[in-house]
Scaffold this motif. Sequence first.
Motif, mmCIF file in Angstrom:
data_model
loop_
_atom_site.group_PDB
_atom_site.id
_atom_site.type_symbol
_atom_site.label_atom_id
_atom_site.label_comp_id
_atom_site.label_asym_id
_atom_site.label_seq_id
_atom_site.Cartn_x
_atom_site.Cartn_y
_atom_site.Cartn_z
ATOM 1 N N GLU A 96 50.576 -10.565 -31.002
ATOM 2 C CA GLU A 96 51.749 -10.447 -30.142
ATOM 3 C C GLU A 96 51.466 -9.526 -28.956
ATOM 4 N N GLU A 97 50.771 -8.405 -29.208
ATOM 5 C CA GLU A 97 50.401 -7.488 -28.117
ATOM 6 C C GLU A 97 49.440 -8.172 -27.144
ATOM 7 N N ALA A 98 48.489 -8.943 -27.671
ATOM 8 C CA ALA A 98 47.535 -9.664 -26.814
ATOM 9 C C ALA A 98 48.264 -10.668 -25.922
ATOM 10 N N ILE A 99 49.242 -11.359 -26.485
ATOM 11 C CA ILE A 99 50.020 -12.337 -25.704
ATOM 12 C C ILE A 99 50.792 -11.622 -24.598
ATOM 13 N N GLU A 100 51.383 -10.478 -24.895
ATOM 14 C CA GLU A 100 52.124 -9.718 -23.876
ATOM 15 C C GLU A 100 51.192 -9.269 -22.749
ATOM 16 N N ILE A 101 50.003 -8.799 -23.098
ATOM 17 C CA ILE A 101 49.018 -8.396 -22.083
ATOM 18 C C ILE A 101 48.676 -9.598 -21.207
ATOM 19 N N LEU A 102 48.420 -10.738 -21.842
ATOM 20 C CA LEU A 102 48.050 -11.945 -21.104
ATOM 21 C C LEU A 102 49.192 -12.413 -20.199
ATOM 22 N N LYS A 103 50.428 -12.291 -20.672
ATOM 23 C CA LYS A 103 51.576 -12.669 -19.833
ATOM 24 C C LYS A 103 51.667 -11.776 -18.593
ATOM 25 N N GLY A 104 51.252 -10.523 -18.733
ATOM 26 C CA GLY A 104 51.192 -9.629 -17.574
ATOM 27 C C GLY A 104 50.171 -10.125 -16.554
ATOM 28 N N TYR A 105 49.016 -10.583 -17.045
ATOM 29 C CA TYR A 105 47.988 -11.138 -16.152
ATOM 30 C C TYR A 105 48.491 -12.427 -15.511
ATOM 31 N N GLU A 106 49.215 -13.238 -16.290
ATOM 32 C CA GLU A 106 49.777 -14.481 -15.769
ATOM 33 C C GLU A 106 50.732 -14.174 -14.605
ATOM 34 N N GLN A 107 51.524 -13.135 -14.747
ATOM 35 C CA GLN A 107 52.448 -12.725 -13.684
ATOM 36 C C GLN A 107 51.669 -12.309 -12.434
ATOM 37 N N ARG A 108 50.596 -11.545 -12.621
ATOM 38 C CA ARG A 108 49.780 -11.103 -11.482
ATOM 39 C C ARG A 108 49.165 -12.308 -10.752
ATOM 40 N N ILE A 109 48.765 -13.327 -11.506
ATOM 41 C CA ILE A 109 48.206 -14.537 -10.899
ATOM 42 C C ILE A 109 49.283 -15.262 -10.102
ATOM 43 N N GLN A 110 50.473 -15.362 -10.667
ATOM 44 C CA GLN A 110 51.584 -16.015 -9.964
ATOM 45 C C GLN A 110 51.944 -15.267 -8.677
ATOM 46 N N GLU A 111 51.650 -13.967 -8.648
ATOM 47 C CA GLU A 111 51.923 -13.155 -7.456
ATOM 48 C C GLU A 111 50.778 -13.182 -6.452
ATOM 49 N N GLY A 112 49.704 -13.931 -6.759
ATOM 50 C CA GLY A 112 48.638 -14.108 -5.775
ATOM 51 C C GLY A 112 47.255 -13.594 -6.131
ATOM 52 N N GLU A 113 47.112 -12.811 -7.202
ATOM 53 C CA GLU A 113 45.768 -12.378 -7.607
ATOM 54 C C GLU A 113 45.031 -13.566 -8.200
ATOM 55 N N SER A 114 43.700 -13.543 -8.153
ATOM 56 C CA SER A 114 42.950 -14.655 -8.731
ATOM 57 C C SER A 114 42.609 -14.361 -10.193
ATOM 58 N N LEU A 115 42.604 -15.398 -10.989
ATOM 59 C CA LEU A 115 42.232 -15.270 -12.398
ATOM 60 C C LEU A 115 40.852 -14.644 -12.497
ATOM 61 N N GLY A 116 39.909 -15.103 -11.666
ATOM 62 C CA GLY A 116 38.538 -14.588 -11.709
ATOM 63 C C GLY A 116 38.445 -13.103 -11.428
ATOM 64 N N ASP A 117 39.213 -12.632 -10.447
ATOM 65 C CA ASP A 117 39.184 -11.209 -10.123
ATOM 66 C C ASP A 117 39.732 -10.361 -11.268
ATOM 67 N N ILE A 118 40.744 -10.843 -11.943
ATOM 68 C CA ILE A 118 41.293 -10.116 -13.094
ATOM 69 C C ILE A 118 40.309 -10.190 -14.265
ATOM 70 N N ALA A 119 39.710 -11.366 -14.477
ATOM 71 C CA ALA A 119 38.788 -11.557 -15.605
ATOM 72 C C ALA A 119 37.608 -10.590 -15.556
ATOM 73 N N VAL A 120 37.102 -10.281 -14.361
ATOM 74 C CA VAL A 120 35.931 -9.402 -14.220
ATOM 75 C C VAL A 120 36.113 -8.084 -14.971
ATOM 76 N N SER A 121 37.301 -7.513 -14.902
ATOM 77 C CA SER A 121 37.513 -6.221 -15.552
ATOM 78 C C SER A 121 38.327 -6.298 -16.833
ATOM 79 N N GLU A 122 39.065 -7.385 -17.037
ATOM 80 C CA GLU A 122 40.014 -7.417 -18.152
ATOM 81 C C GLU A 122 39.692 -8.406 -19.272
ATOM 82 N N SER A 123 38.842 -9.415 -19.039
ATOM 83 C CA SER A 123 38.571 -10.427 -20.061
ATOM 84 C C SER A 123 37.680 -9.873 -21.164
ATOM 85 N N ASP A 124 37.975 -10.239 -22.398
ATOM 86 C CA ASP A 124 37.160 -9.836 -23.544
ATOM 87 C C ASP A 124 35.980 -10.772 -23.772
#
Length: 183
Positions: A96-124
């Motif tokens: 559940e915590e992992a899903i909430e974290i991912l939903k935060g990243y999803e929001q950032r992508i919807q606001e214009g950040e790229s998935l790739g740029d977030i993945a560089v520092s945040e993907s496991d």
Amino acid sequence: MSESGLPASWEVRHSNSKNLPYYFNPETKESRWEPPSGTDTEKLKNYMAVNHTPTARPDAAGQAEGKIRCSHLLVKHSGSRRPSSWREAEITRSKEEAIEILKGYEQRIQEGESLGDIAVSESDCSSARKKGDLGFFGHGEMQKEFEDAAFALEPGQVSSVVETASGVHLIQRYGPVIYTAIY
């Protein structure tokens, strides 16, 4: 002993980060690069030549199977098949915590950040160093839930949360299906 020559419960899977086959036991969750003890190596060689060569395999209709290219952002949790990553030696968060974290990243992508740029520092996933790029893959090369979600996306589209045995993902597909000839 299976048709692959591997001991019971073992199967061949494909690592997209290294673009190599590996051996996985879904019962024990053990994975390894070398065949497990008790493998019939001659049978395995023949199986690998037929089923894990880089050329496309025909689908049920006899057509060349298409490949797509995707990036993803993975958040693991304590129930993931390997609850550790390059970022954390031991992952203890709940699903559940992992899903909430991912939903935060999803929001950032919807606001214009790229998935790739977030993945560089945040993907496991170790693909983080490549902005989450998994390269090209076809049917049967990924976990079913991941594959189904990836092939359902339109080029450029980002998925909502996708759950697999590895954890929870956001997936972004690039370009159309690529077909390769069978020789």
